[in-house]
Design a protein around this motif. Structure first.
Motif, mmCIF file in Angstrom:
data_model
loop_
_atom_site.group_PDB
_atom_site.id
_atom_site.type_symbol
_atom_site.label_atom_id
_atom_site.label_comp_id
_atom_site.label_asym_id
_atom_site.label_seq_id
_atom_site.Cartn_x
_atom_site.Cartn_y
_atom_site.Cartn_z
ATOM 1 N N GLU A 107 14.707 -1.892 -2.762
ATOM 2 C CA GLU A 107 14.967 -1.578 -1.357
ATOM 3 C C GLU A 107 14.521 -2.739 -0.452
ATOM 4 O O GLU A 107 15.220 -3.089 0.505
ATOM 5 N N GLN A 108 13.375 -3.330 -0.774
ATOM 6 C CA GLN A 108 12.890 -4.469 -0.002
ATOM 7 C C GLN A 108 13.755 -5.703 -0.223
ATOM 8 O O GLN A 108 13.953 -6.506 0.690
ATOM 9 N N PHE A 109 14.298 -5.827 -1.412
ATOM 10 C CA PHE A 109 15.069 -7.007 -1.782
ATOM 11 C C PHE A 109 16.446 -7.011 -1.113
ATOM 12 O O PHE A 109 17.001 -8.079 -0.846
ATOM 13 N N LYS A 110 16.985 -5.835 -0.855
ATOM 14 C CA LYS A 110 18.349 -5.731 -0.322
ATOM 15 C C LYS A 110 18.450 -6.341 1.070
ATOM 16 O O LYS A 110 17.544 -6.229 1.877
ATOM 17 N N ILE B 79 16.434 -9.918 -9.644
ATOM 18 C CA ILE B 79 15.802 -8.781 -10.325
ATOM 19 C C ILE B 79 16.691 -8.415 -11.497
ATOM 20 O O ILE B 79 17.892 -8.177 -11.327
ATOM 21 N N SER B 80 16.102 -8.383 -12.664
ATOM 22 C CA SER B 80 16.887 -8.075 -13.864
ATOM 23 C C SER B 80 16.079 -7.148 -14.772
ATOM 24 O O SER B 80 15.053 -7.554 -15.326
ATOM 25 N N GLY B 81 16.535 -5.904 -14.874
ATOM 26 C CA GLY B 81 15.826 -4.938 -15.705
ATOM 27 C C GLY B 81 14.413 -4.727 -15.213
ATOM 28 O O GLY B 81 14.182 -4.413 -14.041
ATOM 29 N N ASN B 82 13.450 -4.943 -16.079
ATOM 30 C CA ASN B 82 12.041 -4.765 -15.722
ATOM 31 C C ASN B 82 11.350 -6.099 -15.409
ATOM 32 O O ASN B 82 10.144 -6.246 -15.612
ATOM 33 N N SER B 83 12.148 -7.034 -14.911
ATOM 34 C CA SER B 83 11.603 -8.349 -14.549
ATOM 35 C C SER B 83 12.158 -8.797 -13.203
ATOM 36 O O SER B 83 13.254 -8.394 -12.794
ATOM 37 N N LEU B 84 11.397 -9.605 -12.508
ATOM 38 C CA LEU B 84 11.901 -10.278 -11.315
ATOM 39 C C LEU B 84 11.675 -11.762 -11.522
ATOM 40 O O LEU B 84 10.869 -12.183 -12.345
ATOM 41 N N PHE B 85 12.415 -12.557 -10.731
ATOM 42 C CA PHE B 85 12.307 -14.009 -10.882
ATOM 43 C C PHE B 85 12.002 -14.652 -9.534
ATOM 44 O O PHE B 85 12.606 -14.309 -8.511
ATOM 45 N N ARG C 197 3.332 -5.774 5.296
ATOM 46 C CA ARG C 197 4.068 -4.937 4.338
ATOM 47 C C ARG C 197 5.560 -5.252 4.312
ATOM 48 O O ARG C 197 6.243 -4.950 3.341
ATOM 49 N N THR C 198 6.048 -5.848 5.403
ATOM 50 C CA THR C 198 7.462 -6.214 5.438
ATOM 51 C C THR C 198 7.737 -7.494 4.645
ATOM 52 O O THR C 198 8.883 -7.831 4.386
ATOM 53 N N GLN C 199 6.687 -8.219 4.273
ATOM 54 C CA GLN C 199 6.868 -9.499 3.585
ATOM 55 C C GLN C 199 6.392 -9.489 2.136
ATOM 56 O O GLN C 199 6.829 -10.309 1.339
ATOM 57 N N PHE C 200 5.500 -8.543 1.807
ATOM 58 C CA PHE C 200 4.942 -8.499 0.460
ATOM 59 C C PHE C 200 5.086 -7.104 -0.130
ATOM 60 O O PHE C 200 4.969 -6.102 0.585
ATOM 61 N N VAL C 201 5.341 -7.057 -1.426
ATOM 62 C CA VAL C 201 5.566 -5.777 -2.086
ATOM 63 C C VAL C 201 4.833 -5.756 -3.425
ATOM 64 O O VAL C 201 4.820 -6.751 -4.159
ATOM 65 N N ARG C 202 4.256 -4.623 -3.727
ATOM 66 C CA ARG C 202 3.605 -4.431 -5.021
ATOM 67 C C ARG C 202 4.701 -4.154 -6.039
ATOM 68 O O ARG C 202 5.517 -3.252 -5.870
ATOM 69 N N SER D 36 5.676 -12.048 -2.715
ATOM 70 C CA SER D 36 6.380 -12.289 -1.454
ATOM 71 C C SER D 36 7.851 -11.996 -1.688
ATOM 72 O O SER D 36 8.495 -12.656 -2.519
ATOM 73 N N ILE D 37 8.389 -11.044 -0.971
ATOM 74 C CA ILE D 37 9.760 -10.587 -1.239
ATOM 75 C C ILE D 37 10.781 -11.690 -0.983
ATOM 76 O O ILE D 37 11.804 -11.791 -1.674
ATOM 77 N N LYS D 38 10.504 -12.566 -0.042
ATOM 78 C CA LYS D 38 11.470 -13.639 0.259
ATOM 79 C C LYS D 38 11.529 -14.683 -0.848
ATOM 80 O O LYS D 38 12.471 -15.463 -0.923
#
Length: 243
Positions: A240-243, A216-222, A196-201, A209-211
């Motif tokens: 929160e996970q990305f920070k 993150i821009s609006g309703n999209s991630l890259f 859970r520390t490495q992957f986020v829904r 994979s958060i790494k």
């Protein structure tokens, strides 16, 4: 039962006509101090012959096999060992209760679910839960790889290599840097098997994979130049996970 308490380890055999299933179970068993594999059988006849020569405490038994299925095999045994069914079919669950088995595991088998079944076997033999059941540090709650079924084969995927997963009807697609795997899992089942520390829904249809997330821009991630949608209910946890 008093003799059973003197047992230091349970002698196990794996009975399955799929080579990949043997690899998965052997990997799991190797991490448990009080389990020892003494035989690998591809069918019920091999297993019956083996048990004529060796004492078996616990059998991991597939049901749907050629020549003789798991149920038919058990009906021939006068003194059968403890049995944990391992099958890809949920249809047999009700019938299995008539054979007084320890547990019924559905493939692909999760390690945590495997441990619960093994603990039942330990309890039967009066072993309880050993002080050091697993040969890995307590902090290692997840494995470093996943074993998944793809087109009838069992494939090992390194967790480190997974970029993201996408729901795809009754399947999911798992994307790595070099390959894409289609497997019969739900996204929620995969989420339970990953750290859970490495992957986020991030969406009802995406797990990342958060790494690997670069922006993150609006309703999209890259992920590099790849854009994926972010659901409104998942956005805060993602940030929160990305920070």
């Amino acid at each position: 039962m008093s003799d059973n308490k003197q047992i230091k380890s349970l002698k196990c055999i794996i009975v399955d006509d799929e080579h990949g299933a043997h690899l998965v179970l052997e990997h799991y068993i190797s991490q448990i101090e009080r389990l020892e594999v003494i035989g690998n059988c591809e069918n019920a006849i091999e297993a019956i012959n083996l048990m004529h020569h060796k004492k078996v405490d616990l059998m991991f038994l597939d049901i749907n096999m050629p020549q003789m299925n798991g149920f038919e095999m058990l009906s021939t045994l006068k003194n059968k060992p403890l049995v944990i069914f391992t099958t890809a079919y949920s249809d047999y669950a009700l019938e299995s209760y008539a054979y007084d088995v320890v547990d019924y595991l559905l493939k692909p088998i999760q390690f945590t679910r495997f441990l619960k079944a093994v603990d039942k076997a330990f309890y039967h033999y009066g072993l309880g839960v050993p002080d050091k059941t697993i040969n890995t540090p307590p902090s290692a709650q997840y494995e470093t790889s996943l074993v998944i079924r793809v087109d009838g084969d069992w494939i090992r995927v390194e967790i480190e290599d997974i970029k993201y997963a996408q729901s795809w009807g009754n399947y999911i697609k798992i994307f790595t840097d070099t390959q894409t795997f289609l497997t019969a899992l739900t996204l929620s089942e995969l989420e339970q098997r990953l750290p859970r520390t490495q992957f986020v829904r991030v969406h009802k249809s995406y797990l990342v994979s958060i790494k690997r997330v670069t922006r993150i821009s609006g309703n999209s991630l890259f992920i590099s130049e790849l854009s994926l949608p972010v659901g409104l209910t998942y956005r805060r946890e993602l940030i929160e996970q990305f920070k």
